[in-house]
Write a protein that holds these residues in place. Structure first.
Motif, PDB file in Angstrom:
ATOM      1  N   GLY A   1       0.739  -1.127   0.000  1.00 58.42           N
ATOM      2  CA  GLY A   1       0.040  -0.306   0.120  1.00 58.42           C
ATOM      3  C   GLY A   1       0.770   1.247  -0.114  1.00 58.42           C
ATOM      4  N   SER A   2       2.166   1.257  -0.053  1.00 63.20           N
ATOM      5  CA  SER A   2       2.742   2.444  -0.020  1.00 63.20           C
ATOM      6  C   SER A   2       3.109   2.920  -1.367  1.00 63.20           C
ATOM      7  N   TYR A   3       3.428   1.860  -2.198  1.00 63.11           N
ATOM      8  CA  TYR A   3       3.784   2.120  -3.833  1.00 63.11           C
ATOM      9  C   TYR A   3       2.576   2.175  -4.821  1.00 63.11           C
ATOM     10  N   PHE A   4       2.468   3.253  -5.860  1.00 65.13           N
ATOM     11  CA  PHE A   4       1.603   3.156  -6.841  1.00 65.13           C
ATOM     12  C   PHE A   4       0.151   2.770  -6.486  1.00 65.13           C
ATOM     13  N   THR A   5      -0.333   1.834  -6.927  1.00 64.70           N
ATOM     14  CA  THR A   5      -1.839   1.645  -6.857  1.00 64.70           C
ATOM     15  C   THR A   5      -2.195   1.801  -5.411  1.00 64.70           C
ATOM     16  N   GLY A   6      -1.617   1.251  -4.377  1.00 67.42           N
ATOM     17  CA  GLY A   6      -2.153   0.843  -2.897  1.00 67.42           C
ATOM     18  C   GLY A   6      -1.953   2.348  -2.650  1.00 67.42           C
ATOM     19  N   ARG A   7      -0.911   3.101  -2.884  1.00 65.97           N
ATOM     20  CA  ARG A   7      -0.863   4.603  -2.378  1.00 65.97           C
ATOM     21  C   ARG A   7      -2.191   5.433  -2.729  1.00 65.97           C
ATOM     22  N   VAL A   8      -2.654   5.203  -4.223  1.00 66.09           N
ATOM     23  CA  VAL A   8      -3.910   5.978  -4.322  1.00 66.09           C
ATOM     24  C   VAL A   8      -5.055   5.558  -3.931  1.00 66.09           C
TER      25      VAL A   8
ATOM     26  N   GLU B   1     -14.997   7.005   6.468  1.00 65.91           N
ATOM     27  CA  GLU B   1     -15.667   6.083   7.221  1.00 65.91           C
ATOM     28  C   GLU B   1     -15.099   4.674   7.505  1.00 65.91           C
ATOM     29  N   TYR B   2     -13.514   4.903   7.462  1.00 72.39           N
ATOM     30  CA  TYR B   2     -12.771   3.736   7.929  1.00 72.39           C
ATOM     31  C   TYR B   2     -11.772   4.086   8.580  1.00 72.39           C
ATOM     32  N   ASN B   3     -11.205   3.378   9.661  1.00 72.51           N
ATOM     33  CA  ASN B   3     -10.037   3.464  10.344  1.00 72.51           C
ATOM     34  C   ASN B   3      -8.848   2.505   9.247  1.00 72.51           C
ATOM     35  N   VAL B   4      -7.973   3.133   8.947  1.00 71.77           N
ATOM     36  CA  VAL B   4      -7.049   2.720   7.757  1.00 71.77           C
ATOM     37  C   VAL B   4      -5.821   2.423   8.502  1.00 71.77           C
ATOM     38  N   PHE B   5      -5.391   1.078   8.455  1.00 71.46           N
ATOM     39  CA  PHE B   5      -4.226   0.576   8.943  1.00 71.46           C
ATOM     40  C   PHE B   5      -3.413   0.137   7.615  1.00 71.46           C
ATOM     41  N   VAL B   6      -2.138   0.256   7.712  1.00 71.73           N
ATOM     42  CA  VAL B   6      -1.150  -0.058   6.443  1.00 71.73           C
ATOM     43  C   VAL B   6       0.015  -0.931   7.159  1.00 71.73           C
ATOM     44  N   TYR B   7      -0.072  -2.053   6.758  1.00 72.80           N
ATOM     45  CA  TYR B   7       1.400  -2.896   7.118  1.00 72.80           C
ATOM     46  C   TYR B   7       2.135  -3.072   6.011  1.00 72.80           C
ATOM     47  N   ASN B   8       3.542  -2.626   6.166  1.00 75.66           N
ATOM     48  CA  ASN B   8       4.453  -2.604   5.207  1.00 75.66           C
ATOM     49  C   ASN B   8       5.982  -2.608   5.874  1.00 75.66           C
ATOM     50  N   ARG B   9       6.811  -2.646   5.254  1.00 73.31           N
ATOM     51  CA  ARG B   9       8.130  -2.392   5.529  1.00 73.31           C
ATOM     52  C   ARG B   9       8.556  -0.892   5.767  1.00 73.31           C
ATOM     53  N   GLY B  10       7.715  -0.025   5.388  1.00 74.36           N
ATOM     54  CA  GLY B  10       7.899   1.285   5.733  1.00 74.36           C
ATOM     55  C   GLY B  10       9.129   1.919   4.913  1.00 74.36           C
ATOM     56  N   ASN B  11       9.485   1.252   3.565  1.00 76.49           N
ATOM     57  CA  ASN B  11      10.345   1.737   2.693  1.00 76.49           C
ATOM     58  C   ASN B  11      10.123   3.078   2.340  1.00 76.49           C
ATOM     59  N   LEU B  12       8.699   3.415   2.214  1.00 72.93           N
ATOM     60  CA  LEU B  12       8.195   4.684   1.420  1.00 72.93           C
ATOM     61  C   LEU B  12       7.081   5.143   2.264  1.00 72.93           C
ATOM     62  N   PRO B  13       7.508   5.799   3.330  1.00 71.90           N
ATOM     63  CA  PRO B  13       6.288   5.992   4.311  1.00 71.90           C
ATOM     64  C   PRO B  13       5.112   6.898   3.627  1.00 71.90           C
ATOM     65  N   LEU B  14       3.914   6.714   4.063  1.00 74.21           N
ATOM     66  CA  LEU B  14       2.867   7.520   3.333  1.00 74.21           C
ATOM     67  C   LEU B  14       2.532   8.838   4.097  1.00 74.21           C
ATOM     68  N   LYS B  15       2.953   8.913   5.410  1.00 76.52           N
ATOM     69  CA  LYS B  15       2.670  10.161   6.320  1.00 76.52           C
ATOM     70  C   LYS B  15       1.416  10.751   5.953  1.00 76.52           C
ATOM     71  N   LYS B  16       0.231   9.963   5.959  1.00 78.64           N
ATOM     72  CA  LYS B  16      -1.067  10.590   5.761  1.00 78.64           C
ATOM     73  C   LYS B  16      -1.613  10.498   6.971  1.00 78.64           C
ATOM     74  N   LYS B  17      -2.460  11.695   7.244  1.00 82.32           N
ATOM     75  CA  LYS B  17      -3.183  11.935   8.503  1.00 82.32           C
ATOM     76  C   LYS B  17      -4.250  10.932   8.383  1.00 82.32           C
ATOM     77  N   GLY B  18      -4.670  10.479   9.749  1.00 81.71           N
ATOM     78  CA  GLY B  18      -5.547   9.462   9.964  1.00 81.71           C
ATOM     79  C   GLY B  18      -5.081   8.087   9.460  1.00 81.71           C
ATOM     80  N   VAL B  19      -3.837   8.067   8.893  1.00 86.21           N
ATOM     81  CA  VAL B  19      -3.615   6.365   8.489  1.00 86.21           C
ATOM     82  C   VAL B  19      -2.338   5.784   9.378  1.00 86.21           C
ATOM     83  N   LYS B  20      -2.939   4.744  10.055  1.00 88.90           N
ATOM     84  CA  LYS B  20      -1.860   4.054  11.071  1.00 88.90           C
ATOM     85  C   LYS B  20      -1.108   3.214  10.315  1.00 88.90           C
ATOM     86  N   GLU B  21       0.436   3.568  10.282  1.00 88.45           N
ATOM     87  CA  GLU B  21       1.364   2.860   9.559  1.00 88.45           C
ATOM     88  C   GLU B  21       2.075   1.772  10.435  1.00 88.45           C
TER      89      GLU B  21
END
Length: 313
Positions: free
Chosen positions: A12-19, A29-49
């Motif tokens: 979810g941090s690259y390309f389609t997942g990011r969009v 309407e969602y609590n969004v959690f993203v699980y990945n290796r953190g190589n490209l942080p999303l740094k989006k408000k309301g997203v728990k990485e």
């Protein structure tokens, strides 16, 4: 006020997942959690990485919350083992598992466009070199997902995109041509450009993924994602001329010459990649953006990125 639903995005941090993450934030309407290796942080408000490798079972159990997941959206499962490890290790329960597969799970066919019930690969494809196992393993992963979801009384949705283009694309597809135009380099295309390709704009793909969340119409089903446009190399050049507002005069070469010179054209030279996205489009009442419009937005993003990079030199 209703409680927000919990979504877990794997990758979810690259390309389609990011969009997809960007589209989900709009929904609110969602609590969004993203699980990945953190190589490209999303740094989006309301997203728990959540940082971790999907192959690290202990890490999955340690950092992913033990809650009820309305849906999982998996962008980076490439083998049945990837699916199995995630489902077995996942804390909490899940209702729906949305797996981003690929249109390359299909056997080569003369029955075009390729629909969802077309024959699937039964073995790797050595002719694809380092990607020989890609489509076959994605198909095996789909099979494992169906099996495991049935066992856990959860539902699955499999999405098989055609060629995706658009912002954040790290694959040298449209950017291959944009770079040549920027550098005033010649563009080579096959002298007999008979191959036709199905594309999907990344934002359309993301919006379709979001529309699938919790939607009973897509439960336990598999779909292609493809726009209606069929694009040849010649048509691609026409669109490039339109969006860049430059006159292009491509060089034509035979397929053999292109191969011998190892010119890295991003699409097959003499093979159709035509897929029907009609099933999903009708199911979700969705209409894709025309290819030229999607490419115009993609080129605008490319120009913005080039300007930003120059300003940091």
């Amino acid at each position: 006020m209703m409680d927000k639903k919990n979504l877990l995005i794997i990758g979810g941090s690259y390309f389609t997942g990011r969009v997809v993450v960007e589209e989900l934030i709009k929904e609110n309407e969602y609590n969004v959690f993203v699980y990945n290796r953190g190589n490209l942080p999303l740094k989006k408000k309301g997203v728990k990485e959540l940082l971790g490798d999907r192959n690290d079972i202990n890490r999955i159990k340690e950092v992913i919350p033990d809650i009820e997941w309305h849906a999982l959206i998996d962008f980076c499962a490439y083998t049945p083992e990837d699916i199995e490890k995630m489902i077995i290790s996942l804390p909490g329960t899940f209702r729906q598992y949305i797996f981003i597969s690929t249109a390359t799970v299909y056997e080569e066919s003369v029955n075009l466009p390729v629909k969802e019930d077309a024959p699937k690969l039964t073995k790797p494809q050595p002719q694809l070199g380092e990607y020989a196992d890609y489509g076959f393993n994605k198909w095996r992963a789909e099979c494992k997902l169906r099996e495991m979801c049935a066992t856990r009384k959860a539902v699955h949705t499999v999405l098989r995109p055609a060629i995706i283009y658009g912002k954040y694309n790290y694959a040298p597809r449209e950017s291959y041509f944009f770079d040549l135009i920027r550098d005033n380099q010649p563009i080579v295309i096959p002298d007999k450009p008979i191959a036709l390709f199905s594309f999907a704009w990344v934002t359309d793909v993301a919006r379709l993924v979001v529309k699938c969340i919790g939607n009973e119409k897509v439960f336990n089903r598999e779909f292609n994602i493809a726009a209606e446009d069929l694009v040849s190399y010649e048509r691609f050049i026409q669109v490039l001329e339109s969006v860049t507002e430059k006159r292009l005069t491509p060089m034509t070469m035979s397929v053999d010459e292109i191969n011998n010179r190892k010119i890295p054209l991003p699409f097959p030279l003499d093979e159709h990649l035509i897929y029907s996205g009609l099933e999903l489009n009708q199911t979700l009442a969705y209409k894709h953006i025309p290819f030229e419009d999607g490419m115009r937005r993609t080129y605008a993003y490319y120009q913005w990125l080039q300007k930003r990079r120059r300003s940091h030199l």
